[in-house]
Scaffold this motif. Structure first.
Motif, short mmCIF file in Angstrom:
data_model
loop_
_atom_site.label_atom_id
_atom_site.label_comp_id
_atom_site.label_asym_id
_atom_site.label_seq_id
_atom_site.Cartn_x
_atom_site.Cartn_y
_atom_site.Cartn_z
N ARG A 15 -3.99 -11.10 -2.26
CA ARG A 15 -5.38 -10.82 -2.63
C ARG A 15 -5.46 -9.72 -3.69
NH1 ARG A 15 -5.87 -12.54 2.77
NH2 ARG A 15 -7.66 -13.94 3.08
N ILE A 16 -4.55 -8.75 -3.59
CA ILE A 16 -4.54 -7.66 -4.57
C ILE A 16 -4.06 -8.16 -5.93
CG2 ILE A 16 -3.44 -5.45 -5.17
CD1 ILE A 16 -3.38 -4.81 -2.16
N LEU A 17 -2.93 -8.85 -5.94
CA LEU A 17 -2.34 -9.27 -7.21
C LEU A 17 -3.17 -10.34 -7.91
CD1 LEU A 17 1.47 -9.35 -6.30
CD2 LEU A 17 0.14 -7.52 -7.35
N SER A 18 -3.94 -11.12 -7.14
CA SER A 18 -4.79 -12.15 -7.74
C SER A 18 -6.07 -11.57 -8.33
CB SER A 18 -5.15 -13.21 -6.70
OG SER A 18 -6.04 -12.67 -5.72
N GLY A 19 -6.37 -10.30 -7.98
CA GLY A 19 -7.60 -9.68 -8.44
C GLY A 19 -8.77 -9.89 -7.50
N TRP A 21 -9.08 -8.61 -4.62
CA TRP A 21 -9.36 -7.24 -4.20
C TRP A 21 -8.95 -6.32 -5.35
CZ3 TRP A 21 -7.03 -7.05 1.46
CH2 TRP A 21 -7.79 -7.89 2.28
N PRO A 22 -9.89 -5.86 -6.17
CA PRO A 22 -9.56 -5.04 -7.33
C PRO A 22 -9.22 -3.60 -6.92
CG PRO A 22 -11.92 -5.27 -7.13
CD PRO A 22 -11.32 -6.15 -6.07
N PRO A 23 -8.69 -2.80 -7.85
CA PRO A 23 -8.42 -1.39 -7.56
C PRO A 23 -9.66 -0.69 -7.03
CG PRO A 23 -7.40 -1.99 -9.62
CD PRO A 23 -8.23 -3.17 -9.20
N GLY A 24 -9.47 0.07 -5.95
CA GLY A 24 -10.58 0.79 -5.33
C GLY A 24 -11.28 0.02 -4.24
N ALA A 25 -10.99 -1.29 -4.10
CA ALA A 25 -11.64 -2.10 -3.07
C ALA A 25 -11.15 -1.67 -1.69
CB ALA A 25 -11.36 -3.58 -3.30
N ASP A 50 3.97 -0.49 4.97
CA ASP A 50 4.85 -1.07 3.94
C ASP A 50 4.12 -1.20 2.61
OD1 ASP A 50 6.83 -1.25 5.82
OD2 ASP A 50 6.70 -3.42 6.09
N LEU A 51 2.87 -1.65 2.64
CA LEU A 51 2.09 -1.81 1.41
C LEU A 51 1.84 -0.46 0.75
CD1 LEU A 51 -0.45 -4.46 2.71
CD2 LEU A 51 1.26 -4.84 0.93
N SER A 52 1.60 0.57 1.57
CA SER A 52 1.38 1.92 1.03
C SER A 52 2.65 2.45 0.39
CB SER A 52 0.91 2.85 2.15
OG SER A 52 0.77 4.17 1.69
N ALA A 53 3.80 2.22 1.03
CA ALA A 53 5.07 2.70 0.49
C ALA A 53 5.39 2.03 -0.85
CB ALA A 53 6.19 2.44 1.49
N ARG A 54 4.91 0.82 -1.05
CA ARG A 54 5.15 0.09 -2.31
C ARG A 54 4.10 0.40 -3.36
NH1 ARG A 54 5.03 -5.78 -0.63
NH2 ARG A 54 5.36 -6.09 -2.87
N GLY A 55 3.12 1.24 -3.02
CA GLY A 55 2.12 1.65 -3.99
C GLY A 55 0.99 0.67 -4.21
N LEU A 56 0.83 -0.31 -3.29
CA LEU A 56 -0.23 -1.31 -3.45
C LEU A 56 -1.56 -0.85 -2.86
CD1 LEU A 56 1.82 -4.55 -2.70
CD2 LEU A 56 0.83 -3.88 -4.90
N ILE A 57 -1.49 -0.03 -1.83
CA ILE A 57 -2.71 0.50 -1.23
C ILE A 57 -2.56 1.99 -1.01
CG2 ILE A 57 -3.17 -1.70 -0.03
CD1 ILE A 57 -2.37 -0.27 2.60
N ARG A 59 -3.72 4.88 1.76
CA ARG A 59 -4.28 5.10 3.09
C ARG A 59 -4.86 6.51 3.13
NH1 ARG A 59 -0.21 2.88 7.63
NH2 ARG A 59 -2.18 2.51 8.72
N ARG A 60 -6.17 6.61 3.39
CA ARG A 60 -6.86 7.90 3.37
C ARG A 60 -7.41 8.22 4.74
NH1 ARG A 60 -10.18 6.53 -2.08
NH2 ARG A 60 -8.57 7.05 -3.61
N ARG A 61 -7.37 9.50 5.06
CA ARG A 61 -7.98 9.95 6.31
C ARG A 61 -9.47 9.67 6.26
NH1 ARG A 61 -8.49 14.94 7.05
NH2 ARG A 61 -8.37 15.51 4.85
N ARG A 62 -10.00 9.18 7.36
CA ARG A 62 -11.43 8.90 7.57
C ARG A 62 -11.92 7.73 6.73
NH1 ARG A 62 -11.11 14.23 6.56
NH2 ARG A 62 -12.18 13.99 4.57
N ALA A 63 -11.48 7.61 5.47
CA ALA A 63 -12.01 6.57 4.59
C ALA A 63 -11.29 5.24 4.75
CB ALA A 63 -11.93 7.03 3.14
N GLY A 64 -10.16 5.20 5.46
CA GLY A 64 -9.41 3.97 5.59
C GLY A 64 -8.56 3.68 4.37
N SER A 65 -8.14 2.43 4.22
CA SER A 65 -7.25 2.05 3.12
C SER A 65 -8.04 1.40 1.99
CB SER A 65 -6.19 1.06 3.62
OG SER A 65 -5.40 1.63 4.65
N VAL A 66 -7.59 1.67 0.75
CA VAL A 66 -8.18 1.04 -0.43
C VAL A 66 -7.05 0.54 -1.32
CG1 VAL A 66 -10.26 2.46 -0.38
CG2 VAL A 66 -8.29 3.21 -1.72
N VAL A 67 -7.37 -0.41 -2.18
CA VAL A 67 -6.39 -0.92 -3.14
C VAL A 67 -6.08 0.18 -4.14
CG1 VAL A 67 -5.94 -2.66 -4.90
CG2 VAL A 67 -7.24 -3.27 -2.85
N ALA A 68 -4.80 0.40 -4.39
CA ALA A 68 -4.37 1.47 -5.29
C ALA A 68 -4.68 1.12 -6.74
CB ALA A 68 -2.87 1.73 -5.14
#
Length: 234
Positions: A15-19, A21-25, A50-57, A59-68
């Motif tokens: 979903r991220i690579l296809s666009g 889910w764009p950056p910030g989603a 795993d996705l966070s370690a690869r730089g794709l997302i 992970r933020r406190r309180r705000a949850g995860s967003v696309v990097a």
């Protein structure tokens, strides 16, 4: 669990690579993904880690995860203007002054001169998200006009690039874990990986500034281009 966590990660990556889910989603929460895939929360957490370690997302406190967002690149020996670099990525730059004060220099800071130092702490933002926490000392012997600048509207780095051209610079680069204050300012979990730039500059032998800029590890990288040394002619 192993194959399922990889499938969850692959679905999100697609979903991220296809666009889609764009950056910030926003990425669905762990609870939402647990329901969607009918699995244990540990499985979802492993996929997101795993996705966070690869730089794709991110992970933020309180705000949850967003696309990097794609990282901002900077040449190692440049003195970057953070505002210009963020704007060049098509992102909105934001600046927040946290602390400002004038004091005497300590023994370690004596190279900045004997007229005292201006201490500034500020936060740089990109599209509203924390981008860099900056702590900076400005030597008032070399740049006395800095004492009259409030730095409420302009960052000290941008101000210095225009008013105090440097002739010599020293860089130190380190990977660090976010301490409690840094994590709070950058909306990270304590201990999360960050990139820290320490920079000292001089103008004709006089100390101008000593700065520390800390970036979340996934938003910034440094690039160097060089050629191998040629053997001396014999």
């Amino acid at each position: 669990m192993s194959s399922l966590h990889r499938r969850i990660g692959a679905d999100i990556e697609r979903r991220i690579l296809s666009g889609e889910w764009p950056p910030g989603a926003r990425v669905p929460t762990e609870a939402e993904l647990t329901t969607q895939y009918d699995c244990a929360r540990m499985t979802v957490s492993r996929a997101l880690t795993d996705l966070s370690a690869r730089g794709l997302i991110v992970r933020r406190r309180r705000a949850g995860s967003v696309v990097a967002r794609p990282p901002v690149h900077s040449a190692v020996l440049d003195i970057p203007d953070i505002a210009a670099e963020i704007a060049a990525r098509g992102m909105a730059y934001g600046y927040e002054l946290i602390e400002r004060g004038v004091r005497d220099a300590t023994d370690d800071e004596a190279w900045l001169g004997d007229q005292g130092v201006l201490s500034v702490v500020c936060l740089h933002r990109a599209d509203g998200a924390p981008f860099a926490l900056e702590r900076r000392l400005i030597g008032l012997a070399a740049t006395p006009e800095a004492a009259d600048e409030p730095f409420t509207e302009v960052s000290p780095g941008g101000w210095l690039l225009k008013r105090a051209p440097w002739t010599e610079a020293e860089h130190r680069i380190a990977a660090v874990a976010a301490d409690r204050e840094t994590a709070l300012r950058l909306d990270l979990a304590p201990g999360e990986a960050c990139l820290k730039l320490e920079r000292r500059t001089w103008a004709d032998g006089r100390g101008v500034t000593w700065a520390w800029q800390t970036f979340p590890g996934q938003v910034y990288d440094l690039v160097a281009r060089f050629s191998p040394a040629r053997p001396e002619a014999r």
